[in-house]
Motif scaffolding. Structure first.
Motif, PDB file in Angstrom:
ATOM      1  N   ARG A 141       0.977  -1.327  -0.159  1.00 34.09           N
ATOM      2  CA  ARG A 141      -0.149  -0.269   0.010  1.00 34.09           C
ATOM      3  C   ARG A 141       0.854   1.287  -0.112  1.00 34.09           C
ATOM      4  O   ARG A 141       2.044   1.283   0.079  1.00 34.09           O
ATOM      5  CB  ARG A 141      -0.968   0.007   1.306  1.00 34.09           C
ATOM      6  CG  ARG A 141      -0.077  -0.029   2.600  1.00 34.09           C
ATOM      7  CD  ARG A 141      -1.025   0.361   3.572  1.00 34.09           C
ATOM      8  NE  ARG A 141      -0.364   0.442   5.196  1.00 34.09           N
ATOM      9  CZ  ARG A 141       0.244   1.288   5.646  1.00 34.09           C
ATOM     10  NH1 ARG A 141       0.228   2.609   4.647  1.00 34.09           N
ATOM     11  NH2 ARG A 141       0.852   1.328   6.918  1.00 34.09           N
ATOM     12  N   ALA A 142       0.154   2.417  -0.040  1.00 32.47           N
ATOM     13  CA  ALA A 142       0.565   3.783  -0.056  1.00 32.47           C
ATOM     14  C   ALA A 142       0.949   4.173   1.334  1.00 32.47           C
ATOM     15  O   ALA A 142       0.250   3.536   2.245  1.00 32.47           O
ATOM     16  CB  ALA A 142       0.020   4.645  -0.998  1.00 32.47           C
ATOM     17  N   THR A 144       0.229   6.824   4.227  1.00 33.07           N
ATOM     18  CA  THR A 144      -0.927   7.410   4.637  1.00 33.07           C
ATOM     19  C   THR A 144      -0.433   8.933   4.860  1.00 33.07           C
ATOM     20  O   THR A 144       0.835   9.288   5.186  1.00 33.07           O
ATOM     21  CB  THR A 144      -1.777   6.969   5.954  1.00 33.07           C
ATOM     22  OG1 THR A 144      -0.576   6.888   7.043  1.00 33.07           O
ATOM     23  CG2 THR A 144      -2.166   5.535   5.707  1.00 33.07           C
ATOM     24  N   LYS A 294       3.222   5.592  -4.578  1.00 31.69           N
ATOM     25  CA  LYS A 294       1.881   5.135  -4.481  1.00 31.69           C
ATOM     26  C   LYS A 294       0.914   6.449  -3.800  1.00 31.69           C
ATOM     27  O   LYS A 294      -0.274   6.561  -4.090  1.00 31.69           O
ATOM     28  CB  LYS A 294       1.708   4.201  -3.647  1.00 31.69           C
ATOM     29  CG  LYS A 294       2.171   2.855  -4.556  1.00 31.69           C
ATOM     30  CD  LYS A 294       1.603   1.597  -4.105  1.00 31.69           C
ATOM     31  CE  LYS A 294       1.651   0.439  -5.392  1.00 31.69           C
ATOM     32  NZ  LYS A 294       1.061  -0.737  -4.557  1.00 31.69           N
ATOM     33  N   TYR A 295       1.487   7.109  -2.790  1.00 33.36           N
ATOM     34  CA  TYR A 295       1.005   8.162  -2.098  1.00 33.36           C
ATOM     35  C   TYR A 295       0.410   9.215  -3.054  1.00 33.36           C
ATOM     36  O   TYR A 295      -0.732   9.711  -3.148  1.00 33.36           O
ATOM     37  CB  TYR A 295       1.580   8.943  -0.807  1.00 33.36           C
ATOM     38  CG  TYR A 295       1.085   9.868  -0.136  1.00 33.36           C
ATOM     39  CD1 TYR A 295       0.117   9.792   0.730  1.00 33.36           C
ATOM     40  CD2 TYR A 295       1.771  11.263  -0.694  1.00 33.36           C
ATOM     41  CE1 TYR A 295      -0.326  10.914   1.271  1.00 33.36           C
ATOM     42  CE2 TYR A 295       1.083  12.271  -0.043  1.00 33.36           C
ATOM     43  CZ  TYR A 295       0.299  12.205   0.985  1.00 33.36           C
ATOM     44  OH  TYR A 295      -0.308  13.301   1.644  1.00 33.36           O
ATOM     45  N   ASN A 297       0.097   9.053  -6.213  1.00 36.92           N
ATOM     46  CA  ASN A 297      -0.857   8.641  -7.163  1.00 36.92           C
ATOM     47  C   ASN A 297      -2.270   8.666  -6.525  1.00 36.92           C
ATOM     48  O   ASN A 297      -3.294   9.058  -7.390  1.00 36.92           O
ATOM     49  CB  ASN A 297      -0.493   7.313  -7.641  1.00 36.92           C
ATOM     50  CG  ASN A 297      -1.514   6.617  -8.880  1.00 36.92           C
ATOM     51  OD1 ASN A 297      -1.631   7.219  -9.468  1.00 36.92           O
ATOM     52  ND2 ASN A 297      -1.910   5.372  -8.565  1.00 36.92           N
ATOM     53  N   THR A 298      -2.387   8.080  -5.188  1.00 33.45           N
ATOM     54  CA  THR A 298      -3.670   8.246  -4.441  1.00 33.45           C
ATOM     55  C   THR A 298      -4.219   9.225  -4.280  1.00 33.45           C
ATOM     56  O   THR A 298      -5.391   9.632  -4.407  1.00 33.45           O
ATOM     57  CB  THR A 298      -3.463   7.329  -3.053  1.00 33.45           C
ATOM     58  OG1 THR A 298      -2.930   6.138  -3.265  1.00 33.45           O
ATOM     59  CG2 THR A 298      -4.556   7.297  -2.438  1.00 33.45           C
ATOM     60  N   ARG A 301      -5.873  10.861  -7.613  1.00 30.80           N
ATOM     61  CA  ARG A 301      -6.947   9.984  -7.767  1.00 30.80           C
ATOM     62  C   ARG A 301      -7.890  10.709  -6.974  1.00 30.80           C
ATOM     63  O   ARG A 301      -9.186  10.852  -7.761  1.00 30.80           O
ATOM     64  CB  ARG A 301      -6.664   8.619  -7.752  1.00 30.80           C
ATOM     65  CG  ARG A 301      -7.568   7.929  -8.327  1.00 30.80           C
ATOM     66  CD  ARG A 301      -7.341   6.313  -8.374  1.00 30.80           C
ATOM     67  NE  ARG A 301      -6.230   6.101  -7.299  1.00 30.80           N
ATOM     68  CZ  ARG A 301      -6.649   5.292  -6.079  1.00 30.80           C
ATOM     69  NH1 ARG A 301      -7.768   5.473  -5.938  1.00 30.80           N
ATOM     70  NH2 ARG A 301      -5.683   5.020  -5.609  1.00 30.80           N
ATOM     71  N   ARG A 302      -7.779  10.590  -5.671  1.00 25.81           N
ATOM     72  CA  ARG A 302      -8.606  11.291  -4.915  1.00 25.81           C
ATOM     73  C   ARG A 302      -9.187  12.536  -5.125  1.00 25.81           C
ATOM     74  O   ARG A 302     -10.549  12.922  -5.101  1.00 25.81           O
ATOM     75  CB  ARG A 302      -8.434  11.217  -3.440  1.00 25.81           C
ATOM     76  CG  ARG A 302      -8.406   9.679  -2.799  1.00 25.81           C
ATOM     77  CD  ARG A 302      -7.914   9.706  -1.477  1.00 25.81           C
ATOM     78  NE  ARG A 302      -7.873   8.462  -0.935  1.00 25.81           N
ATOM     79  CZ  ARG A 302      -7.171   8.058   0.158  1.00 25.81           C
ATOM     80  NH1 ARG A 302      -6.650   8.983   1.188  1.00 25.81           N
ATOM     81  NH2 ARG A 302      -6.942   6.637   0.668  1.00 25.81           N
ATOM     82  N   LYS A 310      -2.529  13.124 -14.934  1.00 26.85           N
ATOM     83  CA  LYS A 310      -2.014  12.216 -13.724  1.00 26.85           C
ATOM     84  C   LYS A 310      -0.902  11.493 -14.156  1.00 26.85           C
ATOM     85  O   LYS A 310       0.358  11.121 -13.617  1.00 26.85           O
ATOM     86  CB  LYS A 310      -3.104  11.817 -12.847  1.00 26.85           C
ATOM     87  CG  LYS A 310      -2.401  10.570 -11.573  1.00 26.85           C
ATOM     88  CD  LYS A 310      -3.599   9.839 -10.830  1.00 26.85           C
ATOM     89  CE  LYS A 310      -3.973   8.821 -11.894  1.00 26.85           C
ATOM     90  NZ  LYS A 310      -3.051   7.608 -11.926  1.00 26.85           N
TER      91      LYS A 310
END
Length: 344
Positions: A141-142, A144, A294-295, A297-298, A301-302, A310
């Motif tokens: 996961r990314a 937080t 990943k953070y 990218n997340t 996206r949010r 992106k």
């Protein structure tokens, strides 16, 4: 004797190993491919899981193995293909034992493909590629936002803070730190002179070069770091100077990605993210450096940032024509999309 004093007949051909090295422009990729090619050609190099060490060959010995393999596959393609198939079996065994992620298996064949292409050898990879397992969905996961905020609390100095905020606001890969100079950062300002954000050129001069963006926080940290630079070296950083430098060097020497990864590990260890590995896994829940990407990218996206924009900010090829992005805010039209993610 100069090059022009030789007859054409006297010039020696490049060896297969020389062709292989000259076909890879990026130094980081060259080092990675060299190690993976040795893993293929030299069984002693492969991981000794009991001792956790590798037996490295010097270049001249590796060159012999490379040249012999190229000669073999030219004279007897079937034997050469059989050697590659045996290596694929070894890769599959690593996956079954859990020591290799299925998603990285195909990358093990890239150096071999590069070797054959650089020596103009036609080869069908269809059946070999079919023998590799299908890629699986990544389980890591990314980071937080709370974890990244905790990292900033545990930073040891301004360099650590530049690394953490740069990673999380720019979304670039670890190796990008080996390219950044002061000329690669372009600041955007509000009417009152405060920072609006900035643009960051990634992989300057490489075929993979692209632009991403950074937050006002990163720009403010760079101001503080510039002051640190002035006090340390008694001069302003020039446009060609590396962005981050080694702390103990009396003159500007680039802080390479290995040193940056080491700094990140110390911080992540401090906040307890790597105390325990997930049961039955050989990877941590968050990858040390890729967790920041990943953070990034997340968060984009949010924030519902345009997908093509992106992907462009992450250096992914979208198949669309790239715009001619330059140095001023008005010419870098995707910055307004990036701003959508600020409050995320």
């Amino acid at each position: 004797m100069s090059y022009y004093d030789y007859n054409v007949e006297d010039l020696e051909d490049f060896t297969p190993f020389e062709n292989f090295l000259s076909g890879i422009r990026d130094n980081v990729t060259q080092m990675k491919y060299r190690g993976q090619l040795e893993m293929f050609l030299n069984p002693r190099y492969r991981w000794d899981l009991s001792q956790q060490k590798r037996m490295l060959l010097p270049d001249d010995e590796l060159a012999v193995l490379v040249n012999d393999f190229v000669e073999l596959i030219k004279k007897n393609p079937a034997k050469g293909k059989e050697k590659i198939k045996r290596y694929v079996q070894y890769v599959r065994k690593q996956i079954r034992e859990g020591s290799l992620n299925p998603n990285t298996a195909r990358s093990r064949l890239k150096p071999i493909k590069s070797l054959l292409r650089s020596n103009e050898i036609e080869f069908s990879w269809y059946l070999i590629d079919r023998n590799l397992p299908k890629e699986t969905k990544s389980e890591d996961r990314a980071y937080t936002r709370e974890e990244i905020q905790n990292m900033l609390v545990h930073c040891h100095d301004i360099i650590d803070k530049v690394i953490i905020v740069g990673f999380s606001s720019g979304g670039f890969r670890l190796e990008a730190w080996d390219y950044f100079t002061w000329d690669d950062v372009k600041f955007f300002r509000n009417d009152d002179g405060t920072y609006k954000g900035g643009a960051l050129r990634v992989y300057r001069g490489d075929s993979e070069e692209y632009w991403t963006y950074v937050t006002p926080e990163f720009c403010n940290l760079l101001d503080l770091y510039r002051e640190y630079w002035r006090n340390k070296f008694m001069k302003e950083p020039s446009t060609s100077d590396p962005l981050l430098v080694r702390e103990r060097s009396p003159f500007p020497v680039r802080l390479q990605h290995v040193g940056i990864s080491r700094r990140v590990k110390k911080i992540v260890d401090c906040i307890g993210l790597r105390d325990n590995m997930m049961p039955g896994k050989k990877r941590y829940e968050v990858q040390l450096d890729h967790g920041f990407r990943k953070y990034f990218n997340t968060m984009l996206r949010r924030a519902r940032v345009n997908f093509a924009d992106k992907e462009d900010m992450m250096g992914h090829k979208t198949g669309l024509e790239s715009s001619y992005e330059r140095y001023v805010e008005e010419d870098i039209e995707r910055f307004s999309e990036y701003q959508k993610a600020f409050h995320f």
